[in-house]
Design an enzyme around this catalytic site. Structure first.
Site, PDB file in Angstrom:
ATOM      1  N   GLY A   1      24.717  47.971  58.070  1.00  0.00           N
ATOM      2  CA  GLY A   1      23.626  47.069  58.417  1.00  0.00           C
ATOM      3  C   GLY A   1      24.090  45.909  59.277  1.00  0.00           C
ATOM      4  N   THR A   2      25.316  45.994  59.812  1.00  0.00           N
ATOM      5  CA  THR A   2      25.816  44.942  60.692  1.00  0.00           C
ATOM      6  C   THR A   2      25.055  44.983  62.008  1.00  0.00           C
ATOM      7  OG1 THR A   2      28.019  45.140  59.725  1.00  0.00           O
ATOM      8  CG2 THR A   2      27.865  44.009  61.837  1.00  0.00           C
TER       9      THR A   2
ATOM     10  N   HIS B   1      14.915  33.215  60.602  1.00  0.00           N
ATOM     11  CA  HIS B   1      16.007  33.490  59.675  1.00  0.00           C
ATOM     12  C   HIS B   1      16.724  32.202  59.282  1.00  0.00           C
ATOM     13  CE1 HIS B   1      15.509  37.700  60.948  1.00  0.00           C
ATOM     14  NE2 HIS B   1      16.097  37.992  59.801  1.00  0.00           N
TER      15      HIS B   1
ATOM     16  N   LYS C   1      22.637  32.782  60.241  1.00  0.00           N
ATOM     17  CA  LYS C   1      22.571  34.052  60.982  1.00  0.00           C
ATOM     18  C   LYS C   1      23.169  33.856  62.368  1.00  0.00           C
ATOM     19  CE  LYS C   1      19.553  37.884  62.230  1.00  0.00           C
ATOM     20  NZ  LYS C   1      20.538  38.853  61.711  1.00  0.00           N
TER      21      LYS C   1
END
Length: 234
Positions: A71-72, A131, A135
């Site tokens: 999920g990188t 976000h 992030k």
């Protein structure tokens, strides 16, 4: 399953909690340089590391006959290379910009809405993502996936951060403290607006989806997506 975690930040710790609760074992916690670790005890790898080491870590796992759920975000220029190594090593691979089951249902809605709206030229489309301030990449991988779905199902031919040309989709990225992730797709005309929105309340949804994907991938060979996982669950 005996799981190795590639990346042990906030997401890695949440994945660990979810995986242990579902009866799995965490046998390894990998920081940046995967070559410093003995991977022999692991059966599968869940990768939420950083863009600069993602390709190296993922391909090293394939070379050790370990399937990878990744999920990188921020490394996708090298995605096809990862796919090539996976196939060469006869391993298993799932990459997703977002593993949340809710987000992947949101993707399905986005694709259908893009097809419906393409014939109505009075509407312009935009994407907003919000976000947490930690992030690193902007726009988010999820926002890029949403934009690409719209491009694939409409006459739009690209996207840009903040300022977009006439036939491109603008993506607006905001960073606010303690926001796990919000994505909004809106179609706007002079007379009204239509929008779909997904709001994450915590990291648990992302972590649960990644563990479910690992459970689904276990003992499989080949390259898959979350669509394959969802179809297997439904």
């Amino acid at each position: 399953m005996k799981i190795a975690l590639s990346g042990y930040g906030k997401m890695g710790k949440t994945i660990e909690k979810i995986a242990l609760g579902r009866g799995h074992e965490i046998v390894l916690k990998i920081s940046e340089n995967i070559e410093e670790y003995n991977l022999s005890e692991a059966e599968i790898v869940i990768d939420f590391s950083i863009p600069t080491v993602a390709l190296k870590n993922i391909t090293t796992c394939f070379q050790n006959k370990l399937p990878v759920v990744s999920g990188t975000t921020g490394w996708l220029k090298d995605y096809e290379k990862a796919v090539q190594v996976c196939n060469e090593e006869n391993s298993g691979f799932i990459y997703a910009s977002n593993f949340s089951i809710g987000v992947n249902l949101f993707f399905e809605l986005n694709e259908k809405l893009a097809k419906m709206m393409d014939g109505f030229k009075d509407y312009s489309v935009e994407i907003e993502e919000i976000h947490h301030t930690q992030k690193l990449d902007a726009p988010s991988g999820t926002a890029i996936s949403l934009a690409q779905q719209i491009i694939n199902n409409s006459s739009k031919d690209g996207w840009e951060l903040d300022k977009a040309k006439e036939n491109e989709i603008p993506i607006y990225a905001k960073r606010i403290e303690n926001v796990p992730g919000t994505h909004r797709v809106s179609y706007n005309s002079e007379v009204d607006s239509i929008e779909i929105k997904h709001t994450a309340h915590s990291r648990e949804g992302f972590a649960l989806g990644a563990v479910i994907a690992a459970e689904w991938l276990f003992n499989k060979k080949g390259v898959y997506t979350m669509k394959d996982v969802l179809s297997g669950l439904s």
